[in-house]
Design a protein around this motif. Sequence first.
Motif, PDB file in Angstrom:
ATOM      1  N   LYS A   1       0.806  -1.218   0.000  1.00  0.00           N
ATOM      2  CA  LYS A   1       0.000   0.000   0.000  1.00  0.00           C
ATOM      3  C   LYS A   1       0.841   1.271   0.000  1.00  0.00           C
ATOM      4  N   ASN A   2       2.154   1.120   0.127  1.00  0.00           N
ATOM      5  CA  ASN A   2       3.038   2.282   0.199  1.00  0.00           C
ATOM      6  C   ASN A   2       4.250   2.017  -0.703  1.00  0.00           C
ATOM      7  N   PRO A   3       4.157   2.373  -2.002  1.00  0.00           N
ATOM      8  CA  PRO A   3       5.253   2.088  -2.941  1.00  0.00           C
ATOM      9  C   PRO A   3       6.578   2.714  -2.527  1.00  0.00           C
ATOM     10  N   LEU A   4       6.545   3.875  -1.874  1.00  0.00           N
ATOM     11  CA  LEU A   4       7.779   4.518  -1.434  1.00  0.00           C
ATOM     12  C   LEU A   4       8.492   3.649  -0.398  1.00  0.00           C
ATOM     13  N   TRP A   5       7.738   3.134   0.557  1.00  0.00           N
ATOM     14  CA  TRP A   5       8.296   2.254   1.594  1.00  0.00           C
ATOM     15  C   TRP A   5       8.817   0.959   0.971  1.00  0.00           C
ATOM     16  N   LEU A   6       8.054   0.381   0.037  1.00  0.00           N
ATOM     17  CA  LEU A   6       8.479  -0.852  -0.623  1.00  0.00           C
ATOM     18  C   LEU A   6       9.789  -0.647  -1.366  1.00  0.00           C
ATOM     19  N   LYS A   7       9.875   0.395  -2.185  1.00  0.00           N
ATOM     20  CA  LYS A   7      11.100   0.634  -2.962  1.00  0.00           C
ATOM     21  C   LYS A   7      12.284   0.890  -2.041  1.00  0.00           C
ATOM     22  N   ALA A   8      12.078   1.685  -0.992  1.00  0.00           N
ATOM     23  CA  ALA A   8      13.169   1.973  -0.060  1.00  0.00           C
ATOM     24  C   ALA A   8      13.675   0.694   0.589  1.00  0.00           C
ATOM     25  N   THR A   9      12.766  -0.201   0.965  1.00  0.00           N
ATOM     26  CA  THR A   9      13.163  -1.438   1.621  1.00  0.00           C
ATOM     27  C   THR A   9      13.930  -2.357   0.667  1.00  0.00           C
ATOM     28  N   VAL A  10      13.420  -2.528  -0.545  1.00  0.00           N
ATOM     29  CA  VAL A  10      14.094  -3.392  -1.520  1.00  0.00           C
ATOM     30  C   VAL A  10      15.471  -2.836  -1.855  1.00  0.00           C
ATOM     31  N   ASP A  11      15.564  -1.518  -2.048  1.00  0.00           N
ATOM     32  CA  ASP A  11      16.863  -0.915  -2.359  1.00  0.00           C
ATOM     33  C   ASP A  11      17.817  -1.007  -1.168  1.00  0.00           C
ATOM     34  N   ALA A  12      17.295  -0.840   0.036  1.00  0.00           N
ATOM     35  CA  ALA A  12      18.156  -0.881   1.217  1.00  0.00           C
ATOM     36  C   ALA A  12      18.735  -2.275   1.441  1.00  0.00           C
ATOM     37  N   ILE A  13      17.929  -3.326   1.243  1.00  0.00           N
ATOM     38  CA  ILE A  13      18.439  -4.682   1.461  1.00  0.00           C
ATOM     39  C   ILE A  13      19.208  -5.187   0.239  1.00  0.00           C
ATOM     40  N   GLY A  14      18.924  -4.623  -0.931  1.00  0.00           N
ATOM     41  CA  GLY A  14      19.686  -4.949  -2.125  1.00  0.00           C
ATOM     42  C   GLY A  14      19.463  -6.339  -2.679  1.00  0.00           C
TER      43      GLY A  14
ATOM     44  N   ILE B   1      10.217  -7.785  -7.387  1.00  0.00           N
ATOM     45  CA  ILE B   1      10.718  -6.412  -7.387  1.00  0.00           C
ATOM     46  C   ILE B   1      12.236  -6.468  -7.302  1.00  0.00           C
ATOM     47  N   GLU B   2      12.923  -5.881  -8.275  1.00  0.00           N
ATOM     48  CA  GLU B   2      14.384  -5.876  -8.300  1.00  0.00           C
ATOM     49  C   GLU B   2      14.920  -4.600  -7.659  1.00  0.00           C
ATOM     50  N   PRO B   3      16.035  -4.689  -6.944  1.00  0.00           N
ATOM     51  CA  PRO B   3      16.603  -3.483  -6.323  1.00  0.00           C
ATOM     52  C   PRO B   3      17.339  -2.610  -7.333  1.00  0.00           C
TER      53      PRO B   3
END
Length: 506
Positions: free
Chosen positions: A408-421, A465-467
Motif C-alpha cells: 500500500k506504500n510504494p515509497l516504503w516498498l522501494k526503499a526497503t528493496v533498495d536498502a536490502i539490495g 521487485i528488483e533493487p
Amino acid sequence: MALLLGLDFGTGGVRVGVFDLAARRMLAEREEPYATRHPQPGWAEQAPADWWEALGRASRAAMADLGSPEIAGICAATTASTVVVCRRDGTPLRPALLWMDCRAAAESDRTAKADHPVLGFSGGSDAAEWLVPKAMWLSRHEAETYARAEVICECLDWINFRLTGAWVGSRMNATCKWNFDSVENRFHDDLFTALGVPDLSAKLPQPILPVGAPIERLGAVAADHLGLSSRPIVAQGGIDAHVGMLGADTMAPGDLLMIGGTSVVHLFQLTEEQPVTGFWGPYPHALVDGHWLVEAGQVSAGSVLSWFSREIFALDGTGHDELCEAASRIPVGGSGLLALDYFMGNRTPYRDPHLRGAVLGLSLGHDRAALYHAAVEGVALASANVLKRMDELDVPCRRIVTSGGYSKNPLWLKATVDAIGRPVELPSRANLTIIGAAAAAAAGASLVPDLHAAAKAVVPPSRTIEPDLAAHNRYNELLGDYLEATELLAPLSRRLAARQREKPPA
C-alpha cells in the motif's frame, strides 16, 4: 465448494476473509476497526469486547456479500503478546495489554538474569512485549487483579474461547512467547517461580495444540454472532505474521517472509538448532514439527510513518498520498536527515526496549516531505540491518517474500528493496495472514493432509521487485551512519526512557 473463514486480528482492526480452496481465491473480505488507548508513554491497551463486536460486524458483512454460504473451517491469527486477564468464563478483569505495550521492560531485564535452559529457545531472555514479563508486571503492580485472574492468555486464546467455549493454547504462541518447552511439551514452574509468578502455568490456557489442529466446532451463539448458518470446525491458529508463512509458502529453510505493518516481522525456519544472537529463537516445532522457527523484526515501522503523516502532519489518506509523491522525488539520502526507528524500542538485533526514535540533521529548511522521506529511509535501514545480521550468522536467505503495508506504500516498498539490495517477491494478495489462516483451517477441517500441503494449496501468484543497485550502494553508506548514531545515542535514549517511566504524566 470448500469455503474457509480466515480471521486476522491486527493492531487497528480485524479482517475477515472467505477463501475458496478449490479456486484458490478470496471471495470476500471485510474489515472493522477497534480503538487503542495509550494511558502513559510506552503503554497501549485495548478492550477485548471491541475485538468480538468488530469480528461479528465484519463476518456478518462478508457472509451477506456471499449469501450466507456454508463454511468448512475457521481459523484465527492475532497479534502476539496482546495479553488478556480474565475469569474462566472469559470476563476481562482489565483492558488487554497490547503487544506493543512496553511497561514490562524491567521485568524483561529480570528474565535475562534467570538461568534456565528453556530461555535458550528465546535467545536467553523474554522481550518486554511478551506474556511472561507482562504477567510479572501485573503481579507486581496490580497484585489484586493478578490474584483474581483465573486465566491469563493472549488475544488468540480469548477469541478461540469465544468461538468454541474451550480454553486451549497455541503451540506457536506458547513456544515463542510463553517459555513453553515444545521439546518436552511442558511448562517449567521452577522458571516461573524464579521470575516471581509461581502460579502462572495454572492460569495459562491448556492443552497446547499445534497450528492447524482442530479445537472444537463453532458454538451456536458464536455462529449466530458471525452470521454463519453452519457450525464448522475451528482450527488452532497462531501469531498473525507467523501464520502468514503458510500464506506465502515460506516454510522451507532459506526462505524469508518479511511482513510490513505497524511493525515489521522477519521470519524464517532452520532445519536444526543454531545460535542466532540478536534474534528471537530458534523455537523448536513452533510452526511445524522438525523445524526451528526464528523471528526478527522492528517494533515500530508503519506506525512511525503513520505517526508522522497522521499525528504530526494531520493528513488524511489523500494528503498522505500527496506527501509520498513529494517524498519520492527526494533521492536516497538527499534530505540530509537521518532517522532512527526505535519509537517503541528495538526488537532486532539489539533486543533493547529502552531505545528511542530520533531525527538528526534538522534545519529550518526542512519540510514535511523531507521528514517523511527520512522516516521511510530509517525504517528501511532497520530492515537492512536485520539482513546484515543474518549474513553475519551465516543464515541462508535465497528467497524473500514480502507483503502487508508494503503493497500500500510504494515509497516504503522501494526503499526497503533498495536498502536490502535483494530481489523481493510481492504476492498479488496483500494479506497473507488471512490466506495462512485459511490454510490452517483447511488442515483443521481435514481438507488437506498437513500444513505443508495447505500452504501449497493457498499460495497466491506474485511478482518480483528488483533493487536499484546504485540506490543500494547509497543505502550502504547510510547504514553506517545509522549504526553509528544508534551506538552514540543509545545511552541517552535509555536515560530518557527511564525518566518517562519514573515521571508519567498526570
